[in-house]
Motif scaffolding. Structure first.
Motif, PDB file in Angstrom:
ATOM      1  N   ASN A 151       0.816  -1.210   0.000  1.00 34.36           N
ATOM      2  CA  ASN A 151       0.000   0.000   0.000  1.00 34.36           C
ATOM      3  C   ASN A 151       0.852   1.263   0.000  1.00 34.36           C
ATOM      4  O   ASN A 151       0.407   2.318  -0.470  1.00 34.36           O
ATOM      5  N   GLU A 152       2.066   1.169   0.499  1.00 37.00           N
ATOM      6  CA  GLU A 152       2.983   2.300   0.451  1.00 37.00           C
ATOM      7  C   GLU A 152       3.642   2.425  -0.921  1.00 37.00           C
ATOM      8  O   GLU A 152       3.918   3.533  -1.386  1.00 37.00           O
ATOM      9  N   SER A 153       3.876   1.291  -1.585  1.00 35.93           N
ATOM     10  CA  SER A 153       4.769   1.240  -2.746  1.00 35.93           C
ATOM     11  C   SER A 153       3.992   1.226  -4.057  1.00 35.93           C
ATOM     12  O   SER A 153       3.970   0.240  -4.783  1.00 35.93           O
ATOM     13  N   TRP A 154       3.387   2.355  -4.382  1.00 37.66           N
ATOM     14  CA  TRP A 154       2.639   2.454  -5.625  1.00 37.66           C
ATOM     15  C   TRP A 154       3.543   2.460  -6.852  1.00 37.66           C
ATOM     16  O   TRP A 154       3.113   2.101  -7.946  1.00 37.66           O
ATOM     17  N   THR A 155       4.772   2.910  -6.694  1.00 38.93           N
ATOM     18  CA  THR A 155       5.713   2.977  -7.807  1.00 38.93           C
ATOM     19  C   THR A 155       7.042   2.363  -7.390  1.00 38.93           C
ATOM     20  O   THR A 155       7.272   2.101  -6.203  1.00 38.93           O
ATOM     21  N   GLN A 156       7.934   2.162  -8.368  1.00 41.30           N
ATOM     22  CA  GLN A 156       9.264   1.653  -8.067  1.00 41.30           C
ATOM     23  C   GLN A 156      10.032   2.620  -7.175  1.00 41.30           C
ATOM     24  O   GLN A 156      10.880   2.193  -6.365  1.00 41.30           O
ATOM     25  N   PHE A 157       9.743   3.906  -7.279  1.00 41.18           N
ATOM     26  CA  PHE A 157      10.409   4.902  -6.438  1.00 41.18           C
ATOM     27  C   PHE A 157       9.953   4.771  -4.983  1.00 41.18           C
ATOM     28  O   PHE A 157      10.770   4.807  -4.060  1.00 41.18           O
ATOM     29  N   HIS A 158       8.657   4.625  -4.788  1.00 37.25           N
ATOM     30  CA  HIS A 158       8.136   4.478  -3.431  1.00 37.25           C
ATOM     31  C   HIS A 158       8.576   3.154  -2.813  1.00 37.25           C
ATOM     32  O   HIS A 158       8.850   3.079  -1.609  1.00 37.25           O
ATOM     33  N   ALA A 159       8.643   2.087  -3.628  1.00 38.42           N
ATOM     34  CA  ALA A 159       9.098   0.795  -3.116  1.00 38.42           C
ATOM     35  C   ALA A 159      10.539   0.885  -2.621  1.00 38.42           C
ATOM     36  O   ALA A 159      10.894   0.339  -1.566  1.00 38.42           O
ATOM     37  N   THR A 160      11.384   1.589  -3.369  1.00 36.54           N
ATOM     38  CA  THR A 160      12.783   1.738  -2.974  1.00 36.54           C
ATOM     39  C   THR A 160      12.913   2.642  -1.759  1.00 36.54           C
ATOM     40  O   THR A 160      13.695   2.357  -0.833  1.00 36.54           O
ATOM     41  N   ALA A 161      12.152   3.725  -1.726  1.00 35.61           N
ATOM     42  CA  ALA A 161      12.198   4.633  -0.576  1.00 35.61           C
ATOM     43  C   ALA A 161      11.728   3.941   0.692  1.00 35.61           C
ATOM     44  O   ALA A 161      12.291   4.153   1.771  1.00 35.61           O
ATOM     45  N   GLU A 162      10.690   3.099   0.585  1.00 32.10           N
ATOM     46  CA  GLU A 162      10.212   2.379   1.769  1.00 32.10           C
ATOM     47  C   GLU A 162      11.223   1.324   2.205  1.00 32.10           C
ATOM     48  O   GLU A 162      11.441   1.118   3.406  1.00 32.10           O
ATOM     49  N   ALA A 163      11.874   0.647   1.248  1.00 29.68           N
ATOM     50  CA  ALA A 163      12.936  -0.294   1.609  1.00 29.68           C
ATOM     51  C   ALA A 163      14.076   0.441   2.306  1.00 29.68           C
ATOM     52  O   ALA A 163      14.644  -0.043   3.292  1.00 29.68           O
ATOM     53  N   LYS A 164      14.410   1.610   1.801  1.00 26.71           N
ATOM     54  CA  LYS A 164      15.452   2.431   2.420  1.00 26.71           C
ATOM     55  C   LYS A 164      15.079   2.788   3.854  1.00 26.71           C
ATOM     56  O   LYS A 164      15.909   2.688   4.773  1.00 26.71           O
ATOM     57  N   ARG A 165      13.838   3.195   4.062  1.00 24.89           N
ATOM     58  CA  ARG A 165      13.390   3.542   5.408  1.00 24.89           C
ATOM     59  C   ARG A 165      13.516   2.374   6.365  1.00 24.89           C
ATOM     60  O   ARG A 165      13.981   2.509   7.509  1.00 24.89           O
ATOM     61  N   GLN A 166      13.109   1.178   5.901  1.00 33.02           N
ATOM     62  CA  GLN A 166      13.167   0.013   6.770  1.00 33.02           C
ATOM     63  C   GLN A 166      14.603  -0.398   7.071  1.00 33.02           C
ATOM     64  O   GLN A 166      14.919  -0.827   8.192  1.00 33.02           O
ATOM     65  N   LEU A 167      15.485  -0.277   6.106  1.00 29.95           N
ATOM     66  CA  LEU A 167      16.889  -0.617   6.346  1.00 29.95           C
ATOM     67  C   LEU A 167      17.521   0.338   7.353  1.00 29.95           C
ATOM     68  O   LEU A 167      18.270  -0.087   8.246  1.00 29.95           O
ATOM     69  N   ILE A 168      17.239   1.624   7.226  1.00 34.67           N
ATOM     70  CA  ILE A 168      17.769   2.594   8.187  1.00 34.67           C
ATOM     71  C   ILE A 168      17.222   2.311   9.580  1.00 34.67           C
ATOM     72  O   ILE A 168      17.951   2.347  10.580  1.00 34.67           O
ATOM     73  N   ALA A 169      15.919   1.996   9.656  1.00 39.92           N
ATOM     74  CA  ALA A 169      15.311   1.684  10.947  1.00 39.92           C
ATOM     75  C   ALA A 169      15.935   0.447  11.580  1.00 39.92           C
ATOM     76  O   ALA A 169      15.994   0.326  12.809  1.00 39.92           O
ATOM     77  N   ALA A 170      16.420  -0.472  10.738  1.00 38.23           N
ATOM     78  CA  ALA A 170      17.044  -1.694  11.250  1.00 38.23           C
ATOM     79  C   ALA A 170      18.531  -1.522  11.534  1.00 38.23           C
ATOM     80  O   ALA A 170      19.185  -2.463  11.974  1.00 38.23           O
TER      81      ALA A 170
END
Length: 539
Positions: free
Chosen positions: A87-106
């Motif tokens: 639901n966050e990742s409507w585009t390839q850009f949003h999918a990458t940005a959300e992956a980036k957010r989760q990696l930083i959080a981890a």
């Protein structure tokens, strides 16, 4: 749901109040020197509401969200987090940005490709390219030069419609948005859907610099209407065969655009209006809290606004767009994060765990951010150089590749109950039956007898199910990034995927249990492949 429906304005660090765990991660070194006191727990992923993940319902109330069964909220299931990611990742850009957010959080450390890297055994790192592809890796504390990389590779893009460089057109009193088809979509499924736009824009800042921003308009904004049967009486006999250039053009509004701005503002943006409708630019500028003339470039996808959710009588299915291939991307990403959540998780690892998420797979991968570019292999060589504290010799990198193993993860064709004959009789993958290993004698998939055995051995040792797929001899076979990467430098590769239905439709289907099975299989691959691989010698 309130957070799903709101506009998402993604910044490099999109946190209003970092959690205590995240704060500790930021204060620690990449090698976890300050983490010995942290107890094992699940990573805190973004939550979009306080309700349970969306489930399909027959309720007539549009305001109520049905509760999912309590069993869905099990501590080991990642399905709820996958729904959030979709639901966050409507585009390839949003999918990458959300992956980036989760990696930083981890606790992963963000690298820049154009800067010097300082890597240490036990560290966890990642970088992005074009904000549509990503490589993340965790270095085993016992790593030595020449040891291998254990990689899961997937892709962030999906078939969709994209705005043309000049998207504004007018027909019969309607404002239309001209689009290009991207990839091999089932384009008839995009008709009569509640559509909107998402992607990225470039803004001109007050100081003359330029800003990269992601944007997502979550309300229904566009629609591609079908022609009434009264005007196309033979459509059910002859089939629906739209012309993709003239019939697949979304409606934006009736022609009332001139009333939206005063004459002064219209004169300022006349050049922009010639390219994209001023009404569309006004909507984007409102969401971005900027002026229309601050928008200097847009790169937008057309997206379906219906949220991803659970479905089926027992809520056993996932109904969503972009399952191909965000489901694989998320399972691999989460497996990497969870496989090295604590310092001891890497204490006995002598290899490097890696995930690579590429863009443009659906159109052949031949781009700067696609699997056809040497992104992953350049990163491998650079990692080897950094850890050797000098330029690694050809033999060092060659030995590392020979010890490496790649899992190409892309969704698989589950057997369709209404079209059983489209599958080879003895290779009919079913939903809820585990990961599908893909085979093709003509190398459309990179799986070999050796790589299939090793990946299945991981599953066997962890009591995980697997299935096999080959295409019929009288049908063509699709392909993946597996052969591209395998042939790039000769890395051993297995092609696999989660079984699904309706592949490349605007709305796809997969099994809930298969998501958890894929996650467990990928995590087991990271955690145990080193010990399995050393037991087999081929050459």
């Amino acid at each position: 749901m309130a957070a799903i429906a709101r506009f998402q304005f993604l910044q490099p660090y999109p946190f209003s109040k970092p959690s205590a765990i995240f704060t500790k991660f930021l204060q620690s070194s990449p090698s976890f020197s300050n983490f010995n006191s942290i107890k094992r727990c699940r990573i805190h992923f973004r939550k979009f509401s306080v309700t349970s993940p969306l489930c399909s319902s027959s309720s007539s109330s549009s305001d109520s969200i049905p509760e999912c069964p309590e069993s869905f909220e099990s501590s080991t299931s990642i399905v709820g987090d996958l729904l959030d990611y979709l639901n966050e990742s409507w585009t390839q850009f949003h999918a990458t940005a959300e992956a980036k957010r989760q990696l930083i959080a981890a606790g992963f450390h963000l690298l820049k490709e154009n800067e010097k890297w300082d890597l240490q055994p036990g560290g966890r790192y990642f970088f992005t390219r074009n904000m549509s592809s990503l490589v993340a890796f965790a270095i085993g504390k016992k790593y030595s030069i020449g040891n291998g990389f254990h990689v899961i590779a997937a892709h962030t893009d999906s078939p969709c419609l994209k705005l043309k460089p000049k998207s504004a057109s007018t027909k019969s009193g309607y404002l239309m948005v001209n689009v290009q088809t991207y990839g091999g979509g089932l384009w008839h499924t995009w008709f009569d859907r509640d559509l909107s736009v998402a992607g990225r824009v470039i803004l001109r800042a007050d100081d003359g610099s330029f800003l990269h921003r992601l944007v997502k308009i979550t309300r229904p904004l566009l629609r591609v209407p079908t022609l009434a049967i009264h005007l196309n009486r033979t459509v059910n006999q002859d089939g629906f065969k739209p012309n993709l250039e003239t019939h697949l053009i979304p409606l934006l509004a009736t022609k009332t655009e001139n009333a939206t701005t005063d004459s002064t503002e219209k004169s300022k943006v006349s050049s922009s209006k010639d390219v994209h409708h001023q009404l569309l630019l006004k909507i984007l500028s409102d969401e971005l809290s900027c002026k229309i003339d601050d928008i200097v470039s847009v790169e937008l996808n057309i997206c379906d606004t219906q949220p991803s959710c659970l479905g089926g009588a027992n809520n056993e299915f996932i109904f969503s767009g972009r399952l191909d291939n965000l489901a694989s991307s998320f399972c691999g990403l989460r497996a990497l994060i969870d496989s090295c959540a604590l310092p001891e998780d890497l204490s006995n690892e002598n290899s490097i765990r890696m995930i690579a998420l590429f863009d443009n797979e659906e159109v052949g991968s031949d781009s700067c951010q696609g699997a056809g570019a040497p992104t992953m292999f350049e990163a491998m060589r650079r990692i080897t150089d950094c850890l050797s504290h000098q330029s690694a010799g050809e033999t060092d990198f060659a030995r590392a590749i020979r010890h490496s193993f790649l899992v190409s993860a892309d969704m698989a064709h589950g057997v369709h109950p209404n079209f059983i004959d489209k599958h080879e009789e003895h290779h009919r993958p079913e939903l809820q039956k585990g990961l599908v290993i893909k085979h093709n004698a003509n190398q459309r998939y990179a799986t070999s007898g050796i790589t299939s055995f090793l990946f299945k051995e991981v599953a066997r040792l962890h009591n995980l199910p697997t299935q096999d797929f080959v295409v019929r001899n009288d049908m063509g076979c699709g392909s993946t990034i597996g052969p591209i990467l395998a042939s790039g430098v000769g890395i051993r590769t297995v092609d696999c995927g989660i079984a699904q239905l309706s592949m490349h439709s605007v709305r796809e289907v997969c099994g809930k249990e298969d998501v958890d099975s894929a996650y467990e299989h990928f995590k087991a691959f990271y955690q145990s492949f080193s010990s399995i691989d050393r037991k087999l010698s081929v050459d």
